[in-house]
Design a protein around this motif. Sequence first.
Motif, PDB file in Angstrom:
ATOM      1  N   ASN A  92     -12.749  54.339  26.658  1.00 62.38           N
ATOM      2  CA  ASN A  92     -13.944  54.287  27.254  1.00 62.38           C
ATOM      3  C   ASN A  92     -13.910  53.117  28.253  1.00 62.38           C
ATOM      4  O   ASN A  92     -13.474  52.161  27.822  1.00 62.38           O
ATOM      5  CB  ASN A  92     -15.017  53.698  26.136  1.00 62.38           C
ATOM      6  CG  ASN A  92     -16.375  53.137  26.755  1.00 62.38           C
ATOM      7  OD1 ASN A  92     -16.851  51.863  26.406  1.00 62.38           O
ATOM      8  ND2 ASN A  92     -16.951  53.602  27.709  1.00 62.38           N
ATOM      9  N   TYR A  98     -15.187  58.088  30.129  1.00 64.50           N
ATOM     10  CA  TYR A  98     -14.477  58.448  28.732  1.00 64.50           C
ATOM     11  C   TYR A  98     -13.319  59.373  29.283  1.00 64.50           C
ATOM     12  O   TYR A  98     -13.334  60.040  29.976  1.00 64.50           O
ATOM     13  CB  TYR A  98     -15.418  59.261  27.814  1.00 64.50           C
ATOM     14  CG  TYR A  98     -16.461  58.346  27.268  1.00 64.50           C
ATOM     15  CD1 TYR A  98     -16.221  57.390  26.070  1.00 64.50           C
ATOM     16  CD2 TYR A  98     -17.792  58.544  27.747  1.00 64.50           C
ATOM     17  CE1 TYR A  98     -17.340  56.790  25.504  1.00 64.50           C
ATOM     18  CE2 TYR A  98     -19.132  57.850  27.100  1.00 64.50           C
ATOM     19  CZ  TYR A  98     -18.652  56.707  26.098  1.00 64.50           C
ATOM     20  OH  TYR A  98     -19.557  56.204  25.485  1.00 64.50           O
ATOM     21  N   LEU A  99     -12.141  59.298  28.488  1.00 69.02           N
ATOM     22  CA  LEU A  99     -11.160  60.051  28.687  1.00 69.02           C
ATOM     23  C   LEU A  99     -10.291  60.146  27.456  1.00 69.02           C
ATOM     24  O   LEU A  99     -10.009  59.032  26.698  1.00 69.02           O
ATOM     25  CB  LEU A  99     -10.686  59.972  29.750  1.00 69.02           C
ATOM     26  CG  LEU A  99     -10.016  58.673  30.433  1.00 69.02           C
ATOM     27  CD1 LEU A  99      -8.452  58.488  29.472  1.00 69.02           C
ATOM     28  CD2 LEU A  99      -9.705  58.420  31.697  1.00 69.02           C
ATOM     29  N   SER A 154     -15.086  62.010  31.749  1.00 69.22           N
ATOM     30  CA  SER A 154     -16.265  62.414  31.449  1.00 69.22           C
ATOM     31  C   SER A 154     -17.034  60.873  32.027  1.00 69.22           C
ATOM     32  O   SER A 154     -16.635  59.796  31.653  1.00 69.22           O
ATOM     33  CB  SER A 154     -16.875  62.735  30.276  1.00 69.22           C
ATOM     34  OG  SER A 154     -16.211  63.747  29.694  1.00 69.22           O
TER      35      SER A 154
END
Lengths: 337, 337
Positions: free
Chosen positions: A225, A294-295, A287
């Motif tokens: 995050n 996020y990833l 995202s």
Amino acid sequence: MLSVGVNGYGTIGKRVADAVVAQPDMELVGVAKTRPNYEAERAVANGYPLYAAIEERAEKFDAADIDLAGLVEELVEEADVMVDATPSGIGAENKSLYEEHDTPALYQGGEDADLVDTSFNARANFADAAGADRVRVVSCNTTGLSRLVAPLEEEYGIEKVRATLVRRGGDPAQTDRGPINDILPNPRTIPSHHGPDVQTIFPDLAIDTLGLKVPATLMHTHSINVSLTGDATADEVRELLESQTRTFVIPEHLDIDGAGKLKEFALDAGRPRGDLWENCIWGESISVEGDDLYLFQAIHQESDVVPENVDAIRAVAETADADESIETTNDALDMGL
Amino acid sequence: MLSVGVNGYGTIGKRVADAVVAQPDMELVGVAKTRPNYEAERAVANGYPLYAAIEERAEKFDAADIDLAGLVEELVEEADVMVDATPSGIGAENKSLYEEHDTPALYQGGEDADLVDTSFNARANFADAAGADRVRVVSCNTTGLSRLVAPLEEEYGIEKVRATLVRRGGDPAQTDRGPINDILPNPRTIPSHHGPDVQTIFPDLAIDTLGLKVPATLMHTHSINVSLTGDATADEVRELLESQTRTFVIPEHLDIDGAGKLKEFALDAGRPRGDLWENCIWGESISVEGDDLYLFQAIHQESDVVPENVDAIRAVAETADADESIETTNDALDMGL
């Protein structure tokens, strides 16, 4: 040509040695090892001059019929730059060896940051290592985080990074590691050391990291995050990461669900040992929810620091700037996937 | 006495049946099962009236020499409340069965939220289920998150929850599950379904969840971040969580590093099947950095919803309020650790 010696010929050392051999501007003058095991035999088979890292154990190589080129002191004397790839803590013990011979040395991420003049990530702070005597190439996880932070910080600004590192319990050859069938918060205290370690590269970055260990050996996986300062869309972040050379955004159509398929993909592509030098970021995971990016990314603990070590050699020798070095390293390793 | 029937006698159903038997205000009128396997044999050995869930398969029980009390329709007719503990999706197929007999029914978290009048967590929204015909007891992970969110929201207010759920690949008896030696982002897209599922309990909560699957079977482990609205210290949060009855803050001196030791601790304490009905939160992990609270918790996927099902029975029957029900359930299960 830069003369490079590698002290420690295990997981990292043998990969760095191979990568040095592949560089157009470097010569591998030899590798040093404490024990005559399967890796030592392979070094000789590769034609790499092999030096005994501990004089008292040199006779064990004779007993195993493995030819030595000499003792590690001779290697250090001959090298322009030494890469210390010994286990955590041994690098610090070797410091005086390199200093006696006035040979600049690279250390790995297992050593303390205060052993060295600067910690190093090619993408983030290459210039800090210019002409340094002691440089620490940060660990696999810190390398993976730094490669992500650098472009995001430059493009959007970062308010805070929060990362959960789901770490492999041990490497495939580390048969004495665990856990078996468990998910261990590790360390159980928060933050893990990784956040402060990233701050050796980005001193002003707000970052909290949480670590766990699980029964897997292939790669670490990061749940990331990043609270961004500037506005971003998922598509823009994806394009940004795709434009970097050491962050591989895994296309959805490859249908890669984890480290097993990633490694197989790398082996199929002819990568030495199936190594994945890049951060492997799942494209569909990128995202943005409000300010929060996020990833998921997978980090190959055995190899992602290898190109960083190669770049750090040029940095301390002052033979290239960051862009030149990274391009030379990537080309020599044929890095595109 | 409340007459309770349990349809589905697998991982959750058999535990709920045992927990119902332990309650002072409930009677287990029977359990229904599709197949005469080892669990069916154990139900009969326990003296639980066993009903065939599928009429066409009733003869298989005869062939296996397992006595049936009848067909599931008879069980539904006799019960004041049915607990549907069938596999995901089968609950929805059973809805008409319960409605034909005017028997209120509880469903498990694998069913869609729109199948029911309300989703349920005893600590968070017990009263919403009062007199309802269809209630969904949320999944193990959503239950674990809800138990944490409820007191934090009440005490400090929550700006946002960000949670990484490192999930066990399968239960110990699920021999067809994986992964083996891998760490899978699962789903690879973000958010996972868990965040929206928590919002069925807390509609206004900002929450982003990321899921992974790893080669472990014992418990899930959550890496939790909660950005709090109000000021908090780690000690205050710890005291708050210690004061709840279904959040077990693991004391440091127990030296418990993961799910293996947690389960062994529960077995040593005489817990049935080594069940851990509570969120198991590592005390030393509770940390506050600025507005950000962090902690690790382990969630026993096979059992944490069991006391919630018991409470939901009283909620739909309107025989107790939240505090009374939770206290009765906990006492009957001898929940203290």
